[in-house]
Design a protein around this motif. Structure first.
Motif, PDB file in Angstrom:
ATOM      1  N   GLY A  68      46.527  42.060  35.609  1.00 59.58           N
ATOM      2  CA  GLY A  68      45.192  42.470  36.056  1.00 59.58           C
ATOM      3  C   GLY A  68      45.246  42.998  37.478  1.00 59.58           C
ATOM      4  O   GLY A  68      46.124  42.641  38.262  1.00 59.58           O
ATOM      5  N   ARG A  69      44.309  43.869  37.788  1.00 59.96           N
ATOM      6  CA  ARG A  69      44.301  44.440  39.116  1.00 59.96           C
ATOM      7  C   ARG A  69      42.880  44.430  39.660  1.00 59.96           C
ATOM      8  O   ARG A  69      41.913  44.515  38.903  1.00 59.96           O
ATOM      9  N   CYS A  70      42.809  44.344  40.955  1.00 60.62           N
ATOM     10  CA  CYS A  70      41.501  44.302  41.591  1.00 60.62           C
ATOM     11  C   CYS A  70      41.583  45.135  42.857  1.00 60.62           C
ATOM     12  O   CYS A  70      42.602  45.124  43.550  1.00 60.62           O
ATOM     13  N   GLU A  71      40.548  45.899  43.111  1.00 61.77           N
ATOM     14  CA  GLU A  71      40.544  46.730  44.307  1.00 61.77           C
ATOM     15  C   GLU A  71      39.400  46.317  45.216  1.00 61.77           C
ATOM     16  O   GLU A  71      38.277  46.128  44.757  1.00 61.77           O
ATOM     17  N   PHE A  75      34.523  40.761  44.188  1.00 64.58           N
ATOM     18  CA  PHE A  75      34.994  42.029  43.641  1.00 64.58           C
ATOM     19  C   PHE A  75      35.430  41.818  42.204  1.00 64.58           C
ATOM     20  O   PHE A  75      35.768  40.715  41.810  1.00 64.58           O
ATOM     21  N   HIS A  76      35.405  42.901  41.470  1.00 63.93           N
ATOM     22  CA  HIS A  76      35.708  42.780  40.052  1.00 63.93           C
ATOM     23  C   HIS A  76      37.086  43.321  39.752  1.00 63.93           C
ATOM     24  O   HIS A  76      37.648  44.091  40.519  1.00 63.93           O
ATOM     25  N   THR A  77      37.562  42.926  38.615  1.00 63.33           N
ATOM     26  CA  THR A  77      38.859  43.407  38.181  1.00 63.33           C
ATOM     27  C   THR A  77      38.735  44.876  37.807  1.00 63.33           C
ATOM     28  O   THR A  77      37.766  45.286  37.190  1.00 63.33           O
ATOM     29  N   VAL A  78      39.722  45.662  38.210  1.00 61.88           N
ATOM     30  CA  VAL A  78      39.738  47.065  37.834  1.00 61.88           C
ATOM     31  C   VAL A  78      40.416  47.198  36.483  1.00 61.88           C
ATOM     32  O   VAL A  78      39.976  47.901  35.597  1.00 61.88           O
TER      33      VAL A  78
END
Lengths: 410, 768
Positions: free
Chosen positions: A121-124, B196-199
């Motif tokens: 998972g990725r978060c920006e 913030f949310h997960t992309v």
């Protein structure tokens, strides 16, 4: 034992209080036969143990990368920083309370909550910073804390590597034209000859009285029958050498209000000004650790200037040493720095080749005669020099130094 | 909306409500709960509204208390107010109410019958807890600390039931408390920063995933705590005991099942009771008050025994009811006993059992009415008579002229004292004279004796004080006023006997604990009580043992209330915890009804009874004083040891530096006096005046340290000592540090802690 201690240290004050009171209640419940006490003691202990279990982080392996837009910023320009957090591990990451560790000059540290990231998972996260002063400002690492819902355990960890945000000094527009080069041995100040073929092209002319015999060009003499001598042209290239002296001891003031900052802006302004007029500018900036950065284009100069930091006194010698090699070909020499002693001033003056102009800006050292001594030496040696303090507008400084007189004062 | 913290306010109020709920199991009436709910609501609503108006926490607390007091005064004592303000009468009436509630509690074991005073006190108490929880959890944002208040309130009811509250009562308070903590946790996450949310990957709200984890953790922890806490083996409950139930069988053989001792030693401490089930029973009418096993009618040498010669057992087929006057109404209740494990020939029967409880077995009954079985009977049904005796009939009862053969004979070795012929010269007589005046009817006299023994002067204790050793145990008990049921019952028999009323001691069981639809009687439920004989009615049970370890006093045994003029002294209005009125099977308690300091509590009594605590507190106080005192001693010794003026100045300087260190100003080691002085001035942020004192002190030290000795001696004498400046410097520094640091400096000075190291270091420096 060590793991027990690390477990204990992962507890907050509330967590350790829960453990202590849980043990007391459980013991009291056992000894007094009071089931309710035992149950409540167990509840506290199990709750804390569960919080530790759920809060275990297993190294918190997260990849953190940052991009800044624009990559190099001007002073006061808003920069959008994007932090990408990726979870490369095989298990989900916990919810993180993150705090970006910024250089304090960039303002408040942004805080944000990162969601639990599944594997891959990725978060920006984006935030904006704006720096009031130039410099290479630190961004990151990401300080994180993992806590449970009940506030019983807390783990602190720095995640990822930090990067730097470059904030370059803003050049100030200067108006007056730079001084032209003076021809060798002439007083007019106009260019005598121009080399059209490059730096090392040589012309040949007839021998004149007083020419160095060693310069006689024997093949040409043989061909023409007259003594001919090599004439090494000093090409009047529009060339300038800008030296920034950042010795902490020679400057006044501290930090943002240091005269070094004035000097940095002056160096940037002069470089920009000269380059706009077609000069090839070489800017020399001490990079610390005995190194001197030589930059030939404006962006490179600005980056080098952005990174300039106060240096120890030896840095002047290193700077001058690097400059000597470059100044041999002549051209405008501009020294911007702190107060100079006579000896150093003589070295600076020596950089100016005959026929080219030298300019110097020296920090005014209040209460110290050293600055004046250096100034005098520079003037006598034909360098147009003046002192400055932080409040002096750069354009005025530029304009007035061009009008400065040279030669020994009467 | 968030300013008033509505969610937290609601959670706090709900937590108080559920934490107070188990108290309902201790009381017959739930009337008080409505008032308590109103109090909780008022507290919560006012707290929310005031916080919404940005009132500071202290004022919120005060306003809530004022609202609570106003509600109490308006509802309870409106007539005593003077233009809405409380008066001296209000205070007196309030005291009466508290005293009345405490006395009421002292008079009953749980479940306690309704009383207006008790309702008022309980509702007010719940309101006060609500205020405290609201202040701590919501205004001060310390929900974890509020748990301590909730715990105290919860234990208030839990510790008053012998087996503790049912586990189910813990779920709601614990759950609400965890919700409070969780709510604070979520707010902490929200206030940390934007989420913030997960992309890439699943989108999850950070607060939600945290809450999900917390929910799982909370539910697991509560569930596991209840299961483990329920199955965990604990030591037997401390205040429960039943030495009577563990005695050896009469036949001398190994006891099969639970059997009663045939004698009771008054001087012995009760030992840990047995958890062994004696029998179970089922009845449509709620817990039976007591089950009698046998009768003891001879007291001699500190031991109660049964005078066998008079008890010739006859085979019987039915138990006859005593000849009763027609004004006495009777009601028969069937009690089905099963799983009977009382070792034959003993058998436990409720009072006034009639008919044939053991149709299929052979049994005998003796003069005492004691039934003996020849074999094991696992199940039987006993029909017990409940008597309702009119008050005027009771008042006209006379003590029996003919002494029944089964009445107790009491032999007490007492040393006669007192030369006054008008005064009784025995202890029992003197005690009796202080209780009754001789004008009473026999029933009144018996009631007064019971009331005397149940008064707050007496306390229930499984262990006897050492003072009892020596004289007769019963007389010791009347002196120390500490004992358990055998002492209380025995004392009442002896006093009644001395007053001319035939009495005897009955040994048996209390009504046991409810388990589901049934009641369980265990060995630890063993009990002893007195019976007094009256003509026209026979043996009547009394209950002098106070608090939870006594049975419920029969209605006829209680002194009719005179303090409350609104209700007349009629029998119908008297508190009547008749067997049928007991709604739940929760068992008697100890602390709730044991008279405590609230009612008659006097500090000296407390001190004599709890001297270990007093000693502990005293030593703690001494320990706290020890460090400052040691510091003083060290400083004084340091100065006394100084031989020269210069050394004295050095010692004073060292003391100043050490005391500054206590206040958090630590001058660098090895600094010159002037450097130290500058450091103190800048670090302590001293005002100009104090800086000049520092300067003087530094000058004195320099003179002492660097001037030639003879000069120093001369000059130091002229200019005074550092001591004179130290106070000004220290107070200037102290004025700028937090109060906690000042307290620590006063209570925990380093000089008092490390005196050994310091004094040795000092010697070193002097030897240099």
């Amino acid at each position: 034992m060590a793991s027990l201690r690390s477990l204990w240290s992962a507890l907050t004050t509330r967590g350790s209080a829960f453990v202590a009171s849980g043990v007391c209640l459980l013991l009291a419940g056992f000894l007094l036969g009071q089931r309710d006490l035992a149950r409540i003691g167990l509840l506290l202990l199990l709750l804390t143990a569960g919080a530790l279990w759920f809060g275990r982080t297993r190294g918190l392996a997260l990849d953190v990368s940052r991009t800044a837009a624009p990559p190099t910023a001007q002073i006061g320009e808003p920069v959008v920083i994007t932090v990408r957090v990726t979870n490369p591990a095989g298990s989900s990451s916990p919810v993180l309370l993150a705090e970006e560790q910024l250089s304090y000059l960039l303002g408040d540290r942004p805080r944000f909550v990162l969601p639990a990231l599944d594997p891959g998972g990725r978060c920006e996260v984006q935030y904006v910073v704006r720096s009031p002063i130039r410099g290479a400002h630190q961004l990151g690492p990401l300080g994180t804390r993992v806590r449970d819902l009940f506030g019983l355990s807390l783990k602190l960890a720095d995640v990822g590597e930090g990067t730097e945000l470059l904030v370059v000094p803003t050049p100030v527009p200067l108006h007056a034209s730079p001084p032209g080069s003076t021809g060798l041995g002439e007083e007019t100040g106009s260019a005598a000859t121009l080399a059209l073929h490059g730096d090392n092209e040589q012309g040949i002319r007839e021998y004149r009285q007083g020419d160095d015999l060693r310069r006689i060009h024997w093949p040409a003499s043989a061909r023409t029958g007259d003594l001919m001598v090599r004439q090494e042209d000093r090409p009047i290239r529009r060339q300038a050498l800008v030296l920034l002296d950042t010795r902490e001891s020679a400057h006044t003031g501290m930090g943002v209000s240091s005269s070094i900052e004035w000097a940095v802006v002056m160096a940037a302004s002069v470089s920009a000004h000269l380059q706009a007029r077609g000069y090839s500018v070489q800017a020399l900036t001490p990079a610390g650790g005995g190194e001197v950065t030589v930059s030939e284009d404006l962006p490179g100069t600005l980056v080098a200037l952005a990174k300039a930091r106060p240096t120890p006194p030896e840095s002047l010698e290193e700077l001058l040493h690097a400059a000597r090699g470059l100044s041999r070909r002549g051209g405008l020499v501009i020294f911007i720095g702190g107060a100079l002693r006579e000896g150093s001033a003589r070295s600076v003056a020596g950089l100016r080749q005959p026929g080219s102009a030298g300019l110097a800006f020296l920090a005014a050292a209040p209460g110290s005669a050293n600055g004046n001594g250096g100034l005098e030496v520079l003037r006598v040696s034909g360098v147009r020099a003046r002192t400055y303090d932080r409040t002096l507008p750069h354009a005025d400084a530029w304009a007035t130094v061009l009008d400065a007189t040279v030669g020994a004062s009467s | 909306m968030t300013r008033g913290q509505p969610t937290m306010t609601f959670l706090a109020a709900a937590a108080v409500a559920v934490v107070a709920a188990p108290v309902t199991t201790l009381l017959v009436s739930t009337r008080w709960t409505r008032v308590a709910m109103v109090a909780i609501l008022v507290v919560a609503a006012s707290g929310w509204a005031l916080r919404q108006l940005r009132v500071r926490p202290g004022w919120v607390l005060i306003a809530q208390l004022v609202a609570l007091v106003a509600g109490y005064l308006g509802a309870v004592l409106p007539s005593t107010l003077w233009y809405g303000l409380p008066t001296l009468t209000t205070a007196r009436r309030t005291f009466d109410i508290v005293l009345g509630a405490a006395t009421h509690l002292g008079g009953y074991s749980a479940p306690v019958p309704p009383s207006r005073e008790l309702d008022i006190v309980l509702a007010t108490l719940v309101g006060l807890i609500a205020v405290a929880v609201d202040a701590v959890a919501v205004s001060l944002r310390r929900p974890a600390a509020a748990g301590l208040l909730l715990l105290t309130a919860y234990l208030g009811s839990s510790s008053n039931t012998p087996t503790g509250n049912s586990a189910i009562w813990l779920v709601a308070p614990a759950g609400l408390w965890l919700l409070m903590l969780a709510h604070q946790g979520i707010s902490a996450v929200h206030s940390w920063g934007p989420a913030f949310h997960t992309v890439r990957g699943r989108r999850r709200e950070p607060g939600d995933s945290l809450a999900g984890l917390g929910r799982r953790l909370g539910v697991l922890a509560i569930g596991a705590a209840i299961v483990l806490g329920t199955i965990a083996p604990l030591l037997p409950t401390r205040f429960l005991a039943g030495g009577l139930g563990t005695g050896a069988d009469e036949s001398g053989g190994t006891p099969r099942g639970v059997s009663m001792a045939s004698s009771a030693d008054v001087s012995r401490d009760l030992i840990t009771g047995s958890d062994r089930v004696a029998f179970r029973y089922r009845t449509p009418a709620g817990a039976a008050p007591v089950f009698a096993v046998h009768v003891l009618n001879r007291y001699e040498g500190g031991v109660w025994t049964n005078d066998r010669s008079r008890g010739a057992a006859e085979p019987a087929t039915a138990l006859e009811p005593p000849p009763l006057d027609s004004v006495i109404t009777t009601k028969s209740t069937d009690i089905e006993v099963f799983d009977n494990d009382v070792a034959p020939p003993q058998v436990a029967l409720p009072p006034l059992t009639v008919g044939n409880p053991f149709p299929g077995a052979s049994w005998t009954v003796d003069d005492f009415g004691t039934v003996r079985l020849s074999g094991t009977v696992r199940e039987y049904t006993a029909s017990s008579l409940n008597l309702t005796i009119p008050e005027d009939f009771l008042a006209n009862l006379s003590a029996s002229n003919v002494r029944p053969s089964t009445a107790a004979a009491v032999f007490i070795e007492d040393t006669p004292s007192g030369a006054d012929p008008d005064q009784p010269n025995d202890t029992l007589g003197r005690v009796l004279e202080s209780i009754i005046d001789g004008e009473e009817t026999p029933v009144e006299a018996a009631r007064k004796i019971q009331a005397y023994l149940r008064s707050p002067e007496f306390s229930y204790s499984l262990t006897l004080t050492d003072e009892g050793i020596g004289g007769d145990p019963l007389l010791s008990f009347l002196r120390t006023k500490r004992g358990y049921c055998v002492q209380f019952a025995g004392a009442m028999v002896a006093l009644a006997d001395r007053a001319g009323m035939p009495a005897r001691l009955v040994v048996g069981f209390l009504g046991g604990t409810r388990e589901g639809d049934d009641y369980v009687v265990r060995g630890r439920d063993a009990h002893a009580w007195p019976e007094i004989y009256f003509d026209g009615i026979g043996w009547l049970r009394f209950e002098p043992t106070p608090g939870g370890r006594g049975g419920i006093p029969p209605a006829y045994s209680l002194t009719q209330p005179r303090t409350n003029p609104s209700t007349g002294p009629s029998a119908s209005s008297s508190p009547r915890p008749s067997v049928s009125a007991l709604p739940r099977g929760e068992r008697p308690d100890a602390d709730l009804v044991r008279p405590t300091g609230i009612a008659g509590g006097i500090l000296p009594t407390w001190l004599t009874q709890n001297w270990p605590y007093a000693v502990g507190l005293l030593s703690l106080a001494l320990l706290l004083c020890a460090v400052p005192l040691a510091a003083r001693a060290v400083r004084r010794r340091r100065r006394r040891r100084a031989e020269s003026q210069a050394a004295r100045t050095e010692a004073e300087w060292a003391e100043l530096i050490s005391r500054l260190g206590d206040l958090g100003v630590h001058p660098p080691e090895g600094a010159s006096p002037r450097q130290t002085g500058r450091f103190i001035a800048t670090t302590g942020r001293l005002p100009q005046e104090a800086i000049s004192h520092v300067g003087s002190a530094v000058a004195l030290l320099e003179r002492a340290r660097y001037a030639r000795p003879e000069q120093a001696e001369a000059k130091a004498g002229m200019t005074g000592a550092i001591e004179e400046h130290a106070d000004a410097i220290l107070s200037a520094v102290a004025a700028r540090v937090p109060r906690s640091v000042r307290w620590r400096a006063a209570l925990w000075p380093r000089d008092g802690l490390f005196w050994r190291r310091q004094s040795s270091g000092e010697e070193n420096s002097q030897s240099r």
